[in-house]
Structures are given as structure tokens and as C-alpha cells.
Scaffold this motif. Structure first.
Motif, PDB file in Angstrom:
ATOM      1  N   UNK A  92       1.223 -54.137  -8.896  1.00 45.94           N
ATOM      2  CA  UNK A  92       0.186 -53.255  -8.977  1.00 45.94           C
ATOM      3  C   UNK A  92      -0.217 -52.905  -7.843  1.00 45.94           C
ATOM      4  N   UNK A  93      -0.994 -52.460  -7.211  1.00 48.83           N
ATOM      5  CA  UNK A  93      -1.783 -52.123  -6.252  1.00 48.83           C
ATOM      6  C   UNK A  93      -3.646 -52.802  -6.294  1.00 48.83           C
ATOM      7  N   UNK A  94      -3.684 -54.024  -5.432  1.00 48.89           N
ATOM      8  CA  UNK A  94      -4.703 -54.569  -5.836  1.00 48.89           C
ATOM      9  C   UNK A  94      -5.988 -53.744  -4.718  1.00 48.89           C
ATOM     10  N   UNK A  95      -7.183 -53.982  -4.999  1.00 52.65           N
ATOM     11  CA  UNK A  95      -8.089 -54.435  -3.817  1.00 52.65           C
ATOM     12  C   UNK A  95      -8.110 -54.690  -2.135  1.00 52.65           C
ATOM     13  N   UNK A  96      -8.173 -53.651  -1.262  1.00 50.95           N
ATOM     14  CA  UNK A  96      -7.978 -54.208   0.153  1.00 50.95           C
ATOM     15  C   UNK A  96      -8.596 -53.585   0.655  1.00 50.95           C
ATOM     16  N   UNK A  97      -9.272 -54.236   1.967  1.00 52.19           N
ATOM     17  CA  UNK A  97      -9.939 -54.007   3.259  1.00 52.19           C
ATOM     18  C   UNK A  97      -9.177 -53.903   4.322  1.00 52.19           C
ATOM     19  N   UNK A  98      -8.576 -52.249   4.875  1.00 52.50           N
ATOM     20  CA  UNK A  98      -7.242 -52.561   5.503  1.00 52.50           C
ATOM     21  C   UNK A  98      -7.485 -52.592   7.119  1.00 52.50           C
ATOM     22  N   UNK A  99      -6.769 -54.052   7.306  1.00 60.60           N
ATOM     23  CA  UNK A  99      -6.762 -53.830   8.187  1.00 60.60           C
ATOM     24  C   UNK A  99      -6.034 -53.930  10.129  1.00 60.60           C
ATOM     25  N   UNK A 100      -6.684 -53.558  10.809  1.00 60.55           N
ATOM     26  CA  UNK A 100      -6.427 -52.783  12.465  1.00 60.55           C
ATOM     27  C   UNK A 100      -4.472 -54.165  12.324  1.00 60.55           C
ATOM     28  N   UNK A 101      -5.159 -55.118  11.967  1.00 59.09           N
ATOM     29  CA  UNK A 101      -3.311 -55.984  12.009  1.00 59.09           C
ATOM     30  C   UNK A 101      -3.624 -56.685  11.170  1.00 59.09           C
ATOM     31  N   UNK A 102      -3.032 -55.789  10.410  1.00 58.61           N
ATOM     32  CA  UNK A 102      -2.460 -57.482   9.318  1.00 58.61           C
ATOM     33  C   UNK A 102      -1.631 -57.939   9.229  1.00 58.61           C
ATOM     34  N   UNK A 103      -1.462 -58.833   8.653  1.00 62.02           N
ATOM     35  CA  UNK A 103      -0.698 -60.070   9.109  1.00 62.02           C
ATOM     36  C   UNK A 103      -0.390 -61.674   7.626  1.00 62.02           C
ATOM     37  N   UNK A 104      -0.793 -61.328   7.265  1.00 58.85           N
ATOM     38  CA  UNK A 104      -1.234 -62.540   6.292  1.00 58.85           C
ATOM     39  C   UNK A 104      -1.901 -61.999   5.381  1.00 58.85           C
ATOM     40  N   UNK A 105      -1.480 -62.774   3.770  1.00 58.71           N
ATOM     41  CA  UNK A 105      -1.963 -63.439   2.852  1.00 58.71           C
ATOM     42  C   UNK A 105      -1.470 -64.266   2.385  1.00 58.71           C
ATOM     43  N   UNK A 106      -3.003 -64.585   1.147  1.00 58.19           N
ATOM     44  CA  UNK A 106      -2.581 -66.181   0.479  1.00 58.19           C
ATOM     45  C   UNK A 106      -3.484 -66.417  -0.884  1.00 58.19           C
ATOM     46  N   UNK A 107      -2.258 -66.991  -1.619  1.00 60.30           N
ATOM     47  CA  UNK A 107      -3.221 -67.326  -2.750  1.00 60.30           C
ATOM     48  C   UNK A 107      -3.783 -68.206  -2.489  1.00 60.30           C
ATOM     49  N   UNK A 108      -5.714 -68.090  -3.678  1.00 61.41           N
ATOM     50  CA  UNK A 108      -6.684 -69.100  -3.384  1.00 61.41           C
ATOM     51  C   UNK A 108      -5.825 -70.580  -3.906  1.00 61.41           C
ATOM     52  N   UNK A 109      -6.122 -71.622  -4.354  1.00 56.31           N
ATOM     53  CA  UNK A 109      -5.943 -72.765  -4.877  1.00 56.31           C
ATOM     54  C   UNK A 109      -5.434 -71.887  -6.519  1.00 56.31           C
ATOM     55  N   UNK A 110      -7.197 -71.774  -6.968  1.00 55.32           N
ATOM     56  CA  UNK A 110      -6.877 -71.910  -8.618  1.00 55.32           C
ATOM     57  C   UNK A 110      -6.168 -70.323  -9.090  1.00 55.32           C
ATOM     58  N   UNK A 111      -6.095 -69.603  -8.189  1.00 53.29           N
ATOM     59  CA  UNK A 111      -5.223 -68.802  -8.415  1.00 53.29           C
ATOM     60  C   UNK A 111      -5.938 -67.352  -9.079  1.00 53.29           C
ATOM     61  N   UNK A 112      -7.145 -67.328  -8.360  1.00 57.10           N
ATOM     62  CA  UNK A 112      -8.115 -66.319  -9.189  1.00 57.10           C
ATOM     63  C   UNK A 112      -8.989 -65.709  -8.274  1.00 57.10           C
ATOM     64  N   UNK A 113      -8.037 -65.683  -7.557  1.00 58.08           N
ATOM     65  CA  UNK A 113      -8.678 -64.325  -6.011  1.00 58.08           C
ATOM     66  C   UNK A 113      -6.701 -65.257  -4.639  1.00 58.08           C
ATOM     67  N   UNK A 114      -7.539 -64.230  -3.910  1.00 58.59           N
ATOM     68  CA  UNK A 114      -6.357 -64.158  -2.539  1.00 58.59           C
ATOM     69  C   UNK A 114      -7.028 -63.435  -1.195  1.00 58.59           C
ATOM     70  N   UNK A 115      -6.443 -64.189  -0.140  1.00 62.40           N
ATOM     71  CA  UNK A 115      -7.430 -64.417   1.345  1.00 62.40           C
ATOM     72  C   UNK A 115      -6.167 -63.501   2.621  1.00 62.40           C
ATOM     73  N   UNK A 116      -6.715 -62.817   2.426  1.00 65.72           N
ATOM     74  CA  UNK A 116      -6.215 -61.273   3.997  1.00 65.72           C
ATOM     75  C   UNK A 116      -6.767 -62.321   4.899  1.00 65.72           C
ATOM     76  N   UNK A 117      -6.075 -62.174   6.406  1.00 67.77           N
ATOM     77  CA  UNK A 117      -6.697 -62.508   7.872  1.00 67.77           C
ATOM     78  C   UNK A 117      -5.711 -61.141   8.396  1.00 67.77           C
ATOM     79  N   UNK A 118      -6.333 -60.969   9.371  1.00 65.52           N
ATOM     80  CA  UNK A 118      -5.546 -59.618  10.465  1.00 65.52           C
ATOM     81  C   UNK A 118      -5.133 -61.266  12.031  1.00 65.52           C
ATOM     82  N   UNK A 119      -3.549 -60.467  12.484  1.00 65.47           N
ATOM     83  CA  UNK A 119      -3.741 -60.847  13.505  1.00 65.47           C
ATOM     84  C   UNK A 119      -4.306 -60.681  14.610  1.00 65.47           C
ATOM     85  N   UNK A 120      -4.435 -62.002  15.723  1.00 62.66           N
ATOM     86  CA  UNK A 120      -6.235 -61.699  16.990  1.00 62.66           C
ATOM     87  C   UNK A 120      -7.253 -62.915  16.884  1.00 62.66           C
ATOM     88  N   UNK A 121      -7.493 -62.928  18.113  1.00 64.03           N
ATOM     89  CA  UNK A 121      -8.704 -63.277  18.618  1.00 64.03           C
ATOM     90  C   UNK A 121     -10.371 -63.200  17.152  1.00 64.03           C
TER      91      UNK A 121
END
Length: 137
Positions: A92-121
Motif C-alpha cells: 500500500x502506498x503511504x504519504x511521502x514527500x519526495x526527497x532529492x536523495x531518498x535514502x532511509x526510512x524507519x518506524x517510530x518506536x510506537x509504530x504510529x508513524x515513520x521517519x524518512x531522511x535523505x542523503x547529504x548534509x
């Protein structure tokens, strides 16, 4: 990705997101010997890029996220935790703001959300909150 039982799952990047998923069992850790990968499957995501770029299994082991360049996919793994079989089905596709250098994703500890972080400074860390469990199917 590592499940709650310390089994490791590796997914190769591949054109159109059809990477191969390999499982390394927890029994392989600490043996000091080479381990043959015997369990593989093909990931089922749609992509126009060389994907996936990230993934995570939730702390409970019941949910999986896979990040591609343009999308985030979700699977409910249920009680069986048969990740190889489940990831061969469409996610199932979830909400996502496209990042120029998408690189990582992880669940929040309570599993009620998730984080994304792009590559770079100085890349922003995005938090997506799930107001309800996505419907698979």
C-alpha cells in the motif's frame, strides 16, 4: 532490515524496484563461517528508478516499510511474519514527500508513524503520522 528475532533481510536495488529479497537466519550470527543464502523472493513495487533505497521492519515485527525514490510502501505481515511471501504481494502506498536523495526510512518506536531522511548534509528529517492502520488489499 532486521526482524524481532534477529533474522536479517537484504533487498537488492534493481530497475523498476523488482529487487531480490534475501534472508539470513539468526543462526548465522557468531558462527565465524560463511553462510549460504537459501531463501529469496522478488520484491513487488512499482518504480521508474533503481529501487528500493531503504526499508524497516516494525518493532513488533508486524509491519514493513519499503522506501523507493518516489514512494513509500507498507505491508501488514500479520502473525506469521513471513516477510518473503508478503513482500511479493503489492504494498500500500503511504504519504511521502519526495526527497532529492531518498535514502532511509524507519518506524517510530510506537509504530504510529515513520521517519524518512535523505542523503547529504543538512537534510530534513520527516515524520509521518499514521492516524489509522493502512488497509492492505
Amino acid at each position: 532490515m532486521v526482524d524481532p528475532n534477529a533474522n536479517l533481510y537484504i533487498i537488492s536495488k534493481a530497475p523498476n524496484g523488482r529487487g531480490i529479497i534475501a534472508q539470513l537466519p539468526n543462526s548465522a550470527w557468531g558462527t565465524g563461517t560463511r553462510v549460504a543464502i537459501s531463501s529469496t523472493a522478488q520484491l513487488n513495487i512499482d518504480s521508474t528508478h533503481n529501487d528500493p533505497v531503504g526499508g524497516d521492519i516494525s518493532p513488533s515485527g508486524n509491519r514493513v516499510l519499503i522506501q523507493a525514490q518516489e514512494s513509500v510502501y507498507y505491508w501488514d505481515v500479520m502473525a506469521e511474519h513471513d516477510y518473503l511471501s508478503v513482500l511479493q504481494t503489492p504494498g500500500v502506498k503511504l504519504p511521502y514527500i519526495r526527497e532529492p536523495k531518498a535514502q532511509s526510512i524507519c518506524w517510530s518506536a510506537d509504530e504510529h508513524g515513520y521517519y524518512t531522511l535523505g542523503e547529504g548534509k543538512d537534510q530534513p528529517l520527516y515524520l509521518y503520522t499514521l492516524t489509522e492502520t493502512p488497509i492492505v488489499g
